[in-house]
Design a protein around this motif. Structure first.
Motif, PDB file in Angstrom:
ATOM      1  N   SER A  70      20.332 -37.946  54.985  1.00 38.91           N
ATOM      2  CA  SER A  70      20.082 -37.310  54.615  1.00 38.91           C
ATOM      3  C   SER A  70      18.361 -37.513  53.700  1.00 38.91           C
ATOM      4  CB  SER A  70      20.817 -36.718  53.682  1.00 38.91           C
ATOM      5  OG  SER A  70      21.603 -37.848  52.536  1.00 38.91           O
ATOM      6  N   LEU A  71      18.181 -38.242  53.032  1.00 38.88           N
ATOM      7  CA  LEU A  71      17.033 -38.817  51.909  1.00 38.88           C
ATOM      8  C   LEU A  71      15.837 -39.530  52.140  1.00 38.88           C
ATOM      9  CD1 LEU A  71      19.506 -39.954  48.959  1.00 38.88           C
ATOM     10  CD2 LEU A  71      18.283 -37.963  48.840  1.00 38.88           C
ATOM     11  N   THR A  72      16.045 -39.062  54.008  1.00 38.08           N
ATOM     12  CA  THR A  72      14.845 -40.172  54.664  1.00 38.08           C
ATOM     13  C   THR A  72      13.386 -39.369  53.960  1.00 38.08           C
ATOM     14  OG1 THR A  72      16.599 -39.863  56.292  1.00 38.08           O
ATOM     15  CG2 THR A  72      13.924 -40.622  56.666  1.00 38.08           C
ATOM     16  N   GLU A  73      13.354 -37.715  54.153  1.00 38.04           N
ATOM     17  CA  GLU A  73      12.204 -37.392  53.612  1.00 38.04           C
ATOM     18  C   GLU A  73      11.231 -38.109  52.168  1.00 38.04           C
ATOM     19  OE1 GLU A  73      10.178 -32.750  54.131  1.00 38.04           O
ATOM     20  OE2 GLU A  73      12.192 -32.813  53.280  1.00 38.04           O
ATOM     21  N   ALA A  74      12.607 -37.726  51.520  1.00 36.18           N
ATOM     22  CA  ALA A  74      12.057 -37.793  50.149  1.00 36.18           C
ATOM     23  C   ALA A  74      11.282 -39.502  49.902  1.00 36.18           C
ATOM     24  CB  ALA A  74      13.601 -38.135  49.048  1.00 36.18           C
ATOM     25  N   LEU A  75      11.658 -40.486  50.536  1.00 34.12           N
ATOM     26  CA  LEU A  75      11.240 -41.575  50.746  1.00 34.12           C
ATOM     27  C   LEU A  75       9.890 -41.609  51.117  1.00 34.12           C
ATOM     28  CD1 LEU A  75      14.003 -43.962  52.905  1.00 34.12           C
ATOM     29  CD2 LEU A  75      13.297 -43.565  50.201  1.00 34.12           C
ATOM     30  N   ASP A  76       9.264 -40.757  51.760  1.00 33.53           N
ATOM     31  CA  ASP A  76       7.738 -40.227  51.953  1.00 33.53           C
ATOM     32  C   ASP A  76       6.606 -40.877  50.642  1.00 33.53           C
ATOM     33  OD1 ASP A  76       8.665 -39.385  54.211  1.00 33.53           O
ATOM     34  OD2 ASP A  76       7.924 -37.256  54.093  1.00 33.53           O
ATOM     35  N   ASN A  77       5.878 -41.688  51.595  1.00 35.47           N
ATOM     36  CA  ASN A  77       4.950 -41.781  50.219  1.00 35.47           C
ATOM     37  C   ASN A  77       4.897 -43.382  49.478  1.00 35.47           C
ATOM     38  OD1 ASN A  77       4.669 -38.632  50.030  1.00 35.47           O
ATOM     39  ND2 ASN A  77       2.056 -39.235  50.610  1.00 35.47           N
ATOM     40  N   LEU A  78       6.357 -43.382  49.808  1.00 32.53           N
ATOM     41  CA  LEU A  78       6.579 -44.766  48.966  1.00 32.53           C
ATOM     42  C   LEU A  78       5.806 -45.823  49.594  1.00 32.53           C
ATOM     43  CD1 LEU A  78       8.779 -45.736  47.171  1.00 32.53           C
ATOM     44  CD2 LEU A  78      10.367 -46.520  48.584  1.00 32.53           C
ATOM     45  N   ASP A  79       5.192 -46.354  50.702  1.00 33.74           N
ATOM     46  CA  ASP A  79       4.920 -46.754  51.201  1.00 33.74           C
ATOM     47  C   ASP A  79       3.394 -47.543  51.312  1.00 33.74           C
ATOM     48  OD1 ASP A  79       4.504 -45.025  52.833  1.00 33.74           O
ATOM     49  OD2 ASP A  79       4.780 -46.290  54.888  1.00 33.74           O
ATOM     50  N   GLU A  80       3.179 -46.389  50.058  1.00 33.56           N
ATOM     51  CA  GLU A  80       1.349 -46.228  49.532  1.00 33.56           C
ATOM     52  C   GLU A  80       1.464 -47.188  48.585  1.00 33.56           C
ATOM     53  OE1 GLU A  80      -0.809 -42.773  49.209  1.00 33.56           O
ATOM     54  OE2 GLU A  80       0.880 -41.226  50.130  1.00 33.56           O
TER      55      GLU A  80
END
Lengths: 151, 151
Positions: free
Chosen positions: A42-52
């Protein structure tokens, strides 16, 4: 002091998966251990941009520890090291067993973060993920006593 | 995933005292703020030797935040910055509002730690104190995107 504040309860947002099931007293060499941090879908989208970010901070719940340890201890249970206050150590046994690790983020794939150097055993509940920010999280002129880094 | 694990409740081990009562959206310049971290007297002895370290890590409970924020956001509420995942930011609004600050330890006197740079308002509950260990807590080759540090 009001020790029991309302609402200070944690929810696991994920779990650590690796091949380390147990750690003996005295430590473990975690540097090369690769783990998967599996975050709730349910929190997948909240991980966006972390790999920057090349590195992230993982807060986790050290679930197999004692919350009422002695207030003075020998670091890493090594009696040749000085007897010091609990909060001057990184012992997992502490009033609130929240671990904090700075790790290399190798890959993010959907809700799974592949990281290197996370010093948490398989099955450890994850509480929070934060980006590591050079300058904010690091100190250039920090001083620490020799006993803390002694192997 | 089992979100509600038993026993993941926190006890305040202390409280932050400073002159900052409120923070407006967009941040605050905490760098020079001096705070007292008043630890529960029953734990005074556990603070022994902490002042052998120049810097410490404070974990605290960001008690005036939302635990159900949107999963994507503009860092610091600045719309000119990109829309990114919550966990790629240091927003205080997160599923588990645990803050992590690395601060200079100016003085320890009994159960009171005087620190500089702690980005927590007056009355913030303190969860844990850890020594800052160069090399373990710092990364020399870390990479971060420009938007995270933009003022």
């Amino acid at each position: 002091m009001a020790n029991e504040l309302p609402g200070m309860n944690l929810k696991a947002i994920g779990i650590v998966r690796n091949e380390v099931n147990q750690v003996t007293t005295g430590g473990y060499d975690w540097q090369d251990v690769v783990s998967e941090v599996v975050i709730d879908r349910s929190l997948t989208e909240a991980l966006d941009n972390l790999d920057e970010f090349s590195h992230i901070i993982v807060l986790y719940w050290m679930h197999r520890t004692s919350r009422q340890p002695p207030h003075k201890m020998h670091p890493k249970c090594r009696h040749e090291l000085p007897l010091v206050g609990l909060f001057a150590t990184r012992s997992p046994n502490r009033p609130n067993p929240v671990g904090k690790a700075t790790v290399r983020l190798l890959q993010r794939q959907g809700n799974v973060l592949k990281v290197q150097g996370l010093d948490a055993i398989d099955g450890t509940p994850v509480i929070d993920i934060k980006p590591y920010i050079p300058g904010y999280d690091s100190v250039t002129d920090a001083r620490a006593p020799k006993w803390i880094t002694k192997r």
